[in-house]
Scaffold this active site. Structure first.
Site, PDB file in Angstrom:
ATOM      1  N   SER A   1       2.582  -3.083 -11.342  1.00 60.07           N
ATOM      2  CA  SER A   1       2.010  -2.454 -10.197  1.00 60.07           C
ATOM      3  C   SER A   1       1.312  -0.872 -10.435  1.00 60.07           C
ATOM      4  CB  SER A   1       3.320  -2.093  -9.181  1.00 60.07           C
ATOM      5  OG  SER A   1       3.588  -3.034  -8.410  1.00 60.07           O
TER       6      SER A   1
ATOM      7  N   LYS B   1      -2.227  -0.896  -9.659  1.00 59.86           N
ATOM      8  CA  LYS B   1      -2.683  -0.608  -8.456  1.00 59.86           C
ATOM      9  C   LYS B   1      -3.676   0.756  -8.437  1.00 59.86           C
ATOM     10  CE  LYS B   1       0.420  -3.690  -6.261  1.00 59.86           C
ATOM     11  NZ  LYS B   1       1.937  -3.895  -6.132  1.00 59.86           N
TER      12      LYS B   1
ATOM     13  N   TYR C   1      -5.486 -10.375  -8.657  1.00 59.37           N
ATOM     14  CA  TYR C   1      -4.376  -9.678  -8.475  1.00 59.37           C
ATOM     15  C   TYR C   1      -3.406  -9.879  -9.821  1.00 59.37           C
ATOM     16  CZ  TYR C   1      -0.068  -7.956  -6.490  1.00 59.37           C
ATOM     17  OH  TYR C   1       0.928  -7.055  -6.333  1.00 59.37           O
TER      18      TYR C   1
ATOM     19  N   TYR D   1       7.717   2.601  -4.337  1.00 61.76           N
ATOM     20  CA  TYR D   1       8.278   1.598  -3.242  1.00 61.76           C
ATOM     21  C   TYR D   1       9.017   2.262  -2.356  1.00 61.76           C
ATOM     22  CZ  TYR D   1       6.876  -1.269  -7.386  1.00 61.76           C
ATOM     23  OH  TYR D   1       6.600  -2.011  -8.386  1.00 61.76           O
TER      24      TYR D   1
ATOM     25  N   VAL E   1       7.220  -2.992 -12.020  1.00 60.08           N
ATOM     26  CA  VAL E   1       8.360  -3.671 -12.245  1.00 60.08           C
ATOM     27  C   VAL E   1       8.773  -3.924 -13.704  1.00 60.08           C
ATOM     28  CG1 VAL E   1       8.803  -4.795 -10.067  1.00 60.08           C
ATOM     29  CG2 VAL E   1       7.581  -5.950 -11.639  1.00 60.08           C
TER      30      VAL E   1
END
Lengths: 304, 304, 304, 304
Positions: free
Chosen positions: C64, C67, C188, C240, C258
């Site tokens: 992530s 992102k 993605y 998160y 993660v």
């Protein structure tokens, strides 16, 4: 049909299971100290035939079963306007949830979840209902014996009823409760604390299998259509989060209470009450459900 | 009872209301171009007496009514294990909601919401079911006429079915879908795209009012108990978000589809289908509901 | 400030805790087999000073953290229109929740939850972005070393990514995804599977502490304001369900993955990356968080 | 920096927009009758330099800005145990939502939503806090002028605060409120009804930009770390549902109130208050936000 034998058999069959599963409601002391190993069942047919077995004459706290009586009174006193404040759909959420009230702006999903019964109590008060006597008078008449409120239970409910206070205040915040929260909850706790036994409840709910006619006098308590509508609401919303399961396995309209009682109505045929205090995780009597399933299977009675 | 006159009267009474309320489903062109001003009604009694009125022989897309047939097949082919993947409770949420799937870990609330029907389709495939023929064969046999899938509708559903793909993928992400999403949805879209008319549906659902027995051959399609359980599920979950309202106002188990059809079963008495394409905000046929209410009132037929 | 000593101390202090708490991500084999007892930390100041300690040159899956890079590219290529499809608020729900998408009609809460990053990927594709090379080119340039995608990880993510498929299909069902679900997810998964080490990430995120200027060439990657906005989004949405806790305890904008990596940016001062694969229940690296808290306390660096 | 000129410019620039957008809070008469066309702004630097413009000395109801002061007191009086009853995450839901309380068992998401501030008030009472004087004393000292509660506002809030009663009762039903609902809400309504002007608030929040030190006496009100943590909570949770947007566009920790005030803290630099009564749909002052965005752009002050 030999109902007495059927009830005797069910009673004998379930006796060995007493106390094996479930637990009594423990949110107030007066309920928490009830002996769990009790079981009673009673029925009364449309024609007045009666049968009972086990602890059918031991009184218990009717709790949410009272929602059937308050709805009956509200249908009589308030009429169709009642439904401007209460919906008629299953909730899909626990009986004491506040979530749906938020997204649905203070309109409870149905009159058989706590929020709905609180809204019904508010409507009754606004209609000029006499809170201290009117439900007791009706229920006493329906079962032909004097019925009382258990004051200790009512006081305990009031002393610990923060969730119900939250619910009533929340409804009021949406402008959907006309009376004081305290006044409405006082009525609500009184009705929940009514004490009756299984035989009395089988008798008192007789109007629901007789097109609305009083089980003794035959006078209309409510109209035929109103009686059928209460039965419909019991089937879709009467047993908390397990209404679908009750319909699927038992197929008879029921309303349960955390005191361990469940009333059941086979339209045009009979009304029944079963009682056993140990509850499952959905707050329905464990052996009460089993008894109803045995009863439906043995008699073939089902609305489906 | 003179069912033919009753249906004729209902048809005459509703004709002036054609096109006044509601709108046809418009999520795919093949449904969006349906003429809204149509109305048909048909019934078949347990004993084989039939009556129909209006556009009862005009075929339409049965859509979610097919969920009754797929559940019937799954009860026959999969048995009790079916319920390890699907619950039996009303959802309290729109038919295509994903919210409950998330909090309930991929177990749909019941077989009549989309998520549940997708889970049923997955179970059918795993049971060795022949996807191209088995449902058509069963339905054709039940109504005694050859029934077909509307390939244009199936293709359109597939081309725009992102929400169903989301649902199937979501169920699969919880390990609760054993087959490929595409395979499962292909079956699901085929069943939704079956074309039948009201008379054929009244006939084909006859087993639900005959203790599970085939309406023509009398052979058990499913057991008596299974038939009653499907009726129970229709009552508690068959009409999207309006199941409580249907039970309250109509009092007969129903299953509706976005094609404008609604089937209704009076256990031990008759099966009925009404069709009118304009839907209300709950995706139920506007005039279909009105027709059912008139029918229930005039005939006194109600399970409550 | 003697950053090298600070990092050495933190590394020494945390070494005894390696493997004591948390667990590596196990949803795909390529991540599940990572040795949990690893810890690396690296930083690069605005002026190009560098420091690192522990396993700072061991590559890991950035997941992530990517992102941040895809958002950077989208801000550059798409501009303000990006925000018509993505909101900028913390979600209050788990990173892979679909619930909010339903109530908010396919508009993800922010670009750092999975749904938001999927929406960003869709916008990138529509903008004419070259999916196979553009992010790798940018990241390689930013850290001045060639960077690659781990094909095994990308393939595993794709093979098990049912939840992401559900999310993308759900967004598409609201008309908020213009490209094919498979095309969008392919991009993605590729970005999530980029492999970098802590030192490379500390270098590559340098533009975020230099008003958007490339850490080596000084050319604007994005504008000053855009860089500050990415930092703001990292603080409110980057970790998160624990963004509030990170702000409260650490007080530095962070983005976690993660794979066990966390990048952190002290505006106008330095960029940092810490890596340790064992995650807590919020999917943030256990020792990574602890290292950041120690770093913030010892250096006094905090944006508050 | 010439702050006075900056504030004068902002004031001049926004004057033509007075009354064009938004609406004053109207849930109680005392707020509903406020003249919307007012705008004031004031700041005080870490070193005691002050600047103000517009209606900076007109008193208004501070409402939710008081949550910063009550949190300050609770951090001082209760310490870390405070966080056993309140979380520190953005809520993702409206400020007066009860939904999250249900799923999170009576633990409010953060101290700046209503539920959280009610829980803070309960902790204050249990800590031996003097409800009638302690907050007024602290606030008066902080701004070096006597501050009062608007009794009419407090009484109106109490008379119509059914939603807050619902929230407090709901928290209590989870065993997470130790004092009486009425006692807790009485304190809560008193703090919301404090009247101050923008200049007083700019002064009184000075400790948040001075490492916790009193703006006049220099004595620690709270510790450096506690002050930074309050700033962090303001950034992630201080402006209702728009915290992400504030961080993204303004980049300065803020706390808003429905009276139209917003306080803002640039750590180590200055504290500021802007006031304009017309609110947007998120309950934040329309021109207050615009003024803050102009201020951040012109001064370059941002924590990112």
């Amino acid at each position: 049909m030999d109902y007495q034998s059927t009830l005797d058999e069910i009673c004998a069959e379930l006796k060995p299971k007493l106390g094996m599963e479930g637990a009594v409601a423990n949110y107030i002391p007066a309920l928490a100290r009830i002996e769990p190993c009790q079981f009673g069942i009673a029925l009364r047919t449309r024609n007045g035939e009666e049968a009972w077995a086990g602890d059918a004459t031991t009184p218990f706290s009717i709790q949410s079963i009272s929602k059937v009586f308050s709805l009956t009174l509200a249908m009589r006193l308030v009429g169709e306007q009642l439904w401007e404040r209460i919906d008629r759909e299953p909730s899909g959420n626990p009986f004491n949830s506040l979530m749906q009230l938020e997204s649905e702006q203070g309109i409870p999903r149905n009159p058989f979840i706590n929020a709905g019964a609180i809204a019904v109590a508010d409507r009754l008060i606004s209609s000029g209902y006499a809170p201290k006597t009117e439900m007791l008078d009706m229920v006493s008449s329906l079962c032909d014996e004097p019925i009382e409120v258990d004051r200790e239970v009512a006081a305990s409910e009031a002393a610990t009823g923060f969730r119900n206070e939250a619910m009533a205040s929340f409804i009021k915040s949406f402008g959907k409760l006309d009376n004081d929260v305290a006044t409405v909850l006082d009525l609500y706790y009184r009705q929940c604390a009514i004490r009756m036994n299984a035989l009395q409840l089988a008798r008192a709910t007789g109007y629901l299998c007789r097109d609305g006619a009083h089980p003794y006098s035959g006078i209309q308590v409510i109209s035929d259509r109103q009686a059928r509508r209460i039965n419909a609401l019991m089937l879709t919303c009467g047993t908390y989060d397990a209404a679908g399961e009750f319909a699927f396995r038992i197929g008879i309209p029921c309303k349960s209470g955390v005191g361990g009682g469940i009333i059941a109505v086979v339209p045009d045929t009979l009304s029944l009450c079963v009682w056993s205090p140990a509850l499952d995780e959905n707050h329905n009597s464990v052996l009460g459900q089993e008894a109803l399933e045995l009863f439906a299977n043995r008699t073939g009675l089902s609305i489906f």
